[in-house]
Scaffold this active site. Structure first.
Site, PDB file in Angstrom:
ATOM      1  N   GLN A 105      10.455   5.350  14.118  1.00 26.68           N
ATOM      2  CA  GLN A 105      10.601   4.180  13.256  1.00 26.68           C
ATOM      3  C   GLN A 105      11.689   4.368  12.218  1.00 26.68           C
ATOM      4  O   GLN A 105      12.201   3.392  11.654  1.00 26.68           O
ATOM      5  CB  GLN A 105       9.277   3.873  12.562  1.00 26.68           C
ATOM      6  CG  GLN A 105       8.883   4.900  11.499  1.00 26.68           C
ATOM      7  CD  GLN A 105       7.519   4.628  10.893  1.00 26.68           C
ATOM      8  OE1 GLN A 105       6.497   4.802  11.550  1.00 26.68           O
ATOM      9  NE2 GLN A 105       7.504   4.197   9.648  1.00 26.68           N
ATOM     10  N   CYS A 111       5.658   0.841  11.400  1.00 22.91           N
ATOM     11  CA  CYS A 111       4.634   1.500  12.217  1.00 22.91           C
ATOM     12  C   CYS A 111       3.711   0.488  12.886  1.00 22.91           C
ATOM     13  O   CYS A 111       3.261   0.689  14.018  1.00 22.91           O
ATOM     14  CB  CYS A 111       3.837   2.490  11.385  1.00 22.91           C
ATOM     15  SG  CYS A 111       2.898   1.756  10.017  1.00 22.91           S
ATOM     16  N   HIS A 244      -1.326   3.677   8.031  1.00 17.21           N
ATOM     17  CA  HIS A 244      -0.361   3.969   9.088  1.00 17.21           C
ATOM     18  C   HIS A 244      -0.883   3.457  10.423  1.00 17.21           C
ATOM     19  O   HIS A 244      -2.038   3.699  10.788  1.00 17.21           O
ATOM     20  CB  HIS A 244      -0.109   5.473   9.152  1.00 17.21           C
ATOM     21  CG  HIS A 244       1.012   5.878  10.051  1.00 17.21           C
ATOM     22  ND1 HIS A 244       2.249   5.268  10.040  1.00 17.21           N
ATOM     23  CD2 HIS A 244       1.079   6.853  11.002  1.00 17.21           C
ATOM     24  CE1 HIS A 244       3.027   5.851  10.925  1.00 17.21           C
ATOM     25  NE2 HIS A 244       2.347   6.808  11.535  1.00 17.21           N
ATOM     26  N   ASN A 265       2.354   8.924  17.797  1.00 12.26           N
ATOM     27  CA  ASN A 265       2.914   8.559  16.502  1.00 12.26           C
ATOM     28  C   ASN A 265       4.295   7.941  16.685  1.00 12.26           C
ATOM     29  O   ASN A 265       4.804   7.839  17.806  1.00 12.26           O
ATOM     30  CB  ASN A 265       2.971   9.802  15.599  1.00 12.26           C
ATOM     31  CG  ASN A 265       2.988   9.447  14.126  1.00 12.26           C
ATOM     32  OD1 ASN A 265       3.076   8.284  13.743  1.00 12.26           O
ATOM     33  ND2 ASN A 265       2.921  10.457  13.275  1.00 12.26           N
TER      34      ASN A 265
END
Length: 303
Positions: A105, A111, A244, A265
């Site tokens: 990102q 996110c 997140h 992630n």
């Protein structure tokens, strides 16, 4: 500096970053002496204070109440795919070809968009057989009624937007630019029917859903160890204030018998276990590790 292409404009800035680097290194070494099941390591975030890291990379904007689920054409209460009565002991959607390579990102607080896209890429592959990288940038540019581009957002809002507007572009046709751009919402290629929320803090429901497709999940990633996680089953300190957006892409058990959820992630493949983290799931908290079970959802797609 050489490894991560860091250039500091002044000697004062370089000295400041070196002091921050040393403090982070001491934290990494100290944690690795104490933690039994995971370990930390130097990475591209090692010259950032923890406050700088949180400000740049944590951007979920949860609301007090979740959106009502969008109606869709699926008759299933949990997934487009038929639910198994006995879920497998382990699932890894990476091995099943339903997970695209880890994305980064960057300094854009997107996110929420990457989490949304990862879940849609997964269900699209499961239903169609084709793994297609989709455009986060389209969400950042176009989904602006409730979400806020590089300033954060929420996955359920994004699912609702995609279902109502007819789908998404391929990533190659609408590439990520790490900043907000101009909306070009035409030529959709991948659609969804709607989305569903997993009941909060319910492990059985989450594992049932995850056994059938990747999920969008929210976590509290504000703990300092998250910044430097390098491997193992994470069971370190973290709260449950969700900040997140990530994607759950499987679950299993480790060498020491530790049960975990595999999380994709959005901080690039150099972070963690090639961009992934295994998070312990059997804890004495109903929200599980870092609030992992508090706010999970997934897209639905008709065959």
């Amino acid at each position: 500096m050489e490894r991560h292409s860091r250039i500091y404009e002044t000697i004062e800035e370089k000295l400041l970053r070196f002091e921050i680097f040393k403090d982070n290194l001491f934290h990494i070494d100290d944690t690795n002496k104490k933690a039994a099941n995971y370990w930390l390591g130097l990475n591209e975030f090692a010259d950032l204070t923890h406050e700088e890291f949180k400000n740049n990379y944590l951007s979920l904007k949860p609301v007090n109440t979740r959106r009502d689920t969008v109606n869709d054409s699926s008759s299933s209460s949990l997934s487009t795919v038929e639910i198994r009565s006995n879920i497998p002991k382990a699932v890894d959607w990476r091995k099943k070809g339903a997970v695209t390579p880890v994305k980064n990102q960057g300094s854009c607080g997107s996110c929420w968009a990457l989490s949304t896209i990862a879940a849609i890429e997964g269900i699209n592959q499961i239903v169609t057989g084709n793994l297609t990288a989709l455009s986060e940038q389209e969400l950042i540019d176009c989904d602006t009624s409730y979400n806020n581009g590089c300033n954060g957002g929420l996955m359920d809002y994004a699912f609702a937007y995609i279902a109502s507007t007819g789908g998404l572009h391929k990533e190659e046709d609408y590439p990520y630019i790490m900043e907000e751009g101009t909306c070009a919402a035409d030529a959709k290629v991948v659609t969804i029917s709607g989305y569903k929320d997993v009941p909060a803090n319910n492990e059985q429901s989450l594992l049932k859903a995850l056994a059938n497709q990747p999920l969008s999940v929210a976590i509290d990633a504000s703990g300092r160890d998250f910044q430097f996680y390098s491997g193992g089953v994470f069971d370190g300190h973290c709260g449950t204030s969700l900040d997140h957006g990530v994607a759950a892409v499987g679950y299993g058990s480790g060498e020491k018998g530790l049960d975990y959820v595999i999380v994709k992630n959005s901080w690039g493949p150099k972070w963690g276990e090639k961009g992934f983290i295994r998070m312990k799931r059997n804890t004495n908290k109903p929200e599980r590790m870092c609030g992992l079970y508090k706010m999970a959802s997934y897209p639905t797609k008709s065959k």
